[in-house]
Design an enzyme around this catalytic site. Sequence first.
Site, PDB file in Angstrom:
ATOM      1  N   GLU A 427       0.834  -1.214   0.000  1.00 44.37           N
ATOM      2  CA  GLU A 427       0.000   0.000   0.000  1.00 44.37           C
ATOM      3  C   GLU A 427       0.862   1.255   0.000  1.00 44.37           C
ATOM      4  O   GLU A 427       0.661   2.176   0.818  1.00 44.37           O
ATOM      5  CB  GLU A 427      -0.967  -0.018   1.190  1.00 44.37           C
ATOM      6  CG  GLU A 427      -1.901  -1.210   1.158  1.00 44.37           C
ATOM      7  CD  GLU A 427      -3.057  -1.126   2.138  1.00 44.37           C
ATOM      8  OE1 GLU A 427      -3.057  -0.245   3.018  1.00 44.37           O
ATOM      9  OE2 GLU A 427      -3.976  -1.960   2.025  1.00 44.37           O
ATOM     10  N   GLU A 504      -4.052  -8.943  -0.068  1.00 45.48           N
ATOM     11  CA  GLU A 504      -4.544  -8.744   1.298  1.00 45.48           C
ATOM     12  C   GLU A 504      -6.052  -8.697   1.246  1.00 45.48           C
ATOM     13  O   GLU A 504      -6.628  -7.987   0.421  1.00 45.48           O
ATOM     14  CB  GLU A 504      -3.962  -7.445   1.869  1.00 45.48           C
ATOM     15  CG  GLU A 504      -4.075  -7.350   3.362  1.00 45.48           C
ATOM     16  CD  GLU A 504      -3.353  -6.124   3.907  1.00 45.48           C
ATOM     17  OE1 GLU A 504      -2.164  -5.913   3.602  1.00 45.48           O
ATOM     18  OE2 GLU A 504      -4.005  -5.349   4.627  1.00 45.48           O
TER      19      GLU A 504
HETATM   20  C1  GAL Z   1      -4.266  -2.708   5.396  1.00 47.72           C
HETATM   21  C2  GAL Z   1      -2.769  -2.678   5.668  1.00 47.72           C
HETATM   22  C3  GAL Z   1      -2.401  -3.564   6.826  1.00 47.72           C
HETATM   23  C4  GAL Z   1      -3.323  -3.316   7.974  1.00 47.72           C
HETATM   24  C5  GAL Z   1      -4.745  -3.538   7.545  1.00 47.72           C
HETATM   25  C6  GAL Z   1      -5.751  -3.391   8.656  1.00 47.72           C
HETATM   26  O1  GAL Z   1      -4.682  -1.690   4.588  1.00 47.72           O
HETATM   27  O2  GAL Z   1      -2.066  -3.092   4.532  1.00 47.72           O
HETATM   28  O3  GAL Z   1      -1.081  -3.313   7.202  1.00 47.72           O
HETATM   29  O4  GAL Z   1      -3.153  -2.019   8.421  1.00 47.72           O
HETATM   30  O5  GAL Z   1      -5.045  -2.612   6.535  1.00 47.72           O
HETATM   31  O6  GAL Z   1      -7.050  -3.562   8.158  1.00 47.72           O
END
Ligand code: GAL
Length: 810
Positions: A427, A504
């Site tokens: 991100e 993710e």
């Molecule tokens: C994502 C991020 C992670 C964590 C997660 C929590 O956007 O890549 O590191 O923060 O959100 O929902």
Amino acid sequence: MIKHKNIFQKIAIALTILLSTASFAQAKKARIVEDFNQNWNFKLGDHPQAINADFSTADWKNLQLPHDWSIEGAFNKDFPTGTKQGFLPAGKGWYRKTFTLPKDWESKSISIEFDGLFKNSEVFINGHSLGIRPSGYISFAYEMTPYLHFGKQENVIAVKVDNDAQPNSRWYTGSGIYRNVRLVAVEKLHVAHWGTYVTTPKISKEKASVHFEVTVENKANTEKEFKFVTSIVDAKNKEVANVVSTEKIGANTNSKKTHNLEVKNPNLWDTQNPYLYKVLTKIYENKKLVDTYETPLGIRFFSFDAEKGFSLNGKPTKIYGVCLHHDNGALGAVENIHAVRRKLTLLKEMGANAIRMSHNPHSLEMMQLCDEMGFIVQDEAFDVWKKPKVKNDAHKEWDNWYKRDLEDLILRDRNNPSVMMWSIGNEIREQFDSTGIAITRELAQIVKNLDTTRPITSALTENVPEKNFIYQSGALDLLGFNYKHEDYAAFPARFKGQKIIASETVSALETRGHYDQPSDVVKAWPVKYGEKFDGNADWTVSAYDNVKSFWGSTHEESWKAIKNSDFIAGTFVWTGFDYIGEPDPYPFPARSSYFGIIDLAGLPKDVYYMYQSEWAKKPVLHIFPHWNWQKDQEVDVWAYYNNADEVELFLNGKSLGKKAKQNDDLHIFWRVKFEPGTLKAISRKDGKVVLEKEIYTAGAVSKIDLKVNKSTIKNDTYDLVYVTVSIVDKEGNLVPNADHKIDFEVTGGGKLVGVDNGYQAGLDSFKASSCKVYNGKCIAIIQSNGKKKDIHFTASGVNGMSSTVILKVE
Ligand code: GAL
């Protein structure tokens, strides 16, 4: 004739084994690798004078590494680490150790290897600075030879760690030398640090070609001629290939040497059978063995396809992955192979086959166990580039260190067969502006210069091509997208011909063992960005998979979308385990995350069994919640199951009906009017019973039940045993709302190193000698103290009751 030939062949093989084992025994002496974790002194604060030989550490703490001082502190809502890092202390600290070296090591080349420390370190040997390293995650080594004393005179190594500038991370990092340290002594002619590279350019059923490169280093002032031997041994240490050549190297220089070998009828590495070979390198100078080096080798091939997703060894394989942060719950950032093995074992039993190393280099033990246990790894380098996410994060070291940090990750991990993707960032802010193009291209080139056998990816949030500059660089081989599963269907048209992975997913929230009724309403928090979370007064979140972050989804929503999209290589669920920090959506006292499939203590939440029913091969039937409610209260009973056509539920012997998953449902549920007694589920296939599960209304608290993850412990000062402590009734049923404080006592060859109950808003120390059970359970972690004495672990405190478990020390 043939018979003779066979006998001769057998003798030849036996001789080769004998010779190679004999030389390997010698080889161990040629390269000395010593555990350097024992007997360090430590003090918080800044102590620059500690680099001097006459400095006194009388008031310093004596300890064994790995060590994390943050986890030893108390939570405080005013600490500058704040919510992201779980309100634990950071600051500065110094480590110092004195040691002597044998006189006959004078001719050797001696270095020290740090697997990771957080962060901004400077290492001094006998008053000389060996270097600084801002990164809190990368492994590094320093050559110390010119500054060392041999014989009786003591050497002083001092390490400054500066984790003071806060906040510097979006999750808990820990502070200190939290991974292993080794001393390595080699002859002047040796294999360089991370000096080997093995690839398998061609693999067929009949043979695998193996290309092997070694960087040999000559620290002597004279040119050398040497014999360079490469052999490959199989999992039973039997030699299966061997090449020898004679080489030359100039004085004080490095030189790359290569060998090509062939393995006949190779055993392929895969996630079910992670077969490992080893490449053994031997260097002989005038017939004397001067160095040996071991490189892991897994023979496998894989590909990502824009339409068909991922395949391993030609077999379509969906990536069932989870993201992990590096902390080990109650141990903090302290790395310990036994803690890692426990985590990976739980994930393996769930059916996971992949790990994303979020968002930074993880430990060598983690990499080793992914190789050994069969996990596909996405190895990730950065969470930020030049643009910060929090004020003092790693963007500060970017300009001076990005190249070195990235190169070192690739050099360190490129021989691990588990690694199948390099992620250059998570991100990253630069995806939103045109500076992202040049940086992406440069980083991709840095990786390609060192390894071309894995695709380069990055975990992106922006999935509109015109708006994403990392994508526009054209330098990614594999597009990683975080969240937004609703958009997946549009990807094949939007990203024509591109390979895609869901890097993710999910970010749903649960507290183990806590259930709010009803369960069939999905809640998103905040409903609108900036709005407060309308949660529970005790900072819990219901463990029915029905509370999600507004950017994420429930577990089921994401998994359904991925399961039904063949072009998506697989998923990395955020996260496998709860981790310290990022307790969103709650403020203090919440201090650890809610995202895990498994809680911080390592106790699975119910959704673990949803994944198991989908990902694992074994039959699953899991029903929840517990069965202690108010009379006549309406309670939603969920079942996750597989390998069956239907499930029938019974309450006190009376059928509540059969249910079956429709379409792509991942669970079934009954709304039941509570009455105490027995809830029983039976799954059936073609009318035959597959599994039966019963849960009972627990009676009065009667006993402390102790379960250990193993019953023996090695007396090596590292081995760990995890004890699950449950409060049960006289029949042994978990008392689901028990919250008693339990005191622990450990005698003999172990010590208590951590306690936890998985409750995300608990403010008791992870290092206390007691723990309140939460929803009936907690854990205690025992570590070997090196004494060869059986361990008695006693838990007491509930109505004068106590239970003891005895661990044998090996
Ligand atoms: C994502 C991020 C992670 C964590 C997660 C929590 O956007 O890549 O590191 O923060 O959100 O929902």
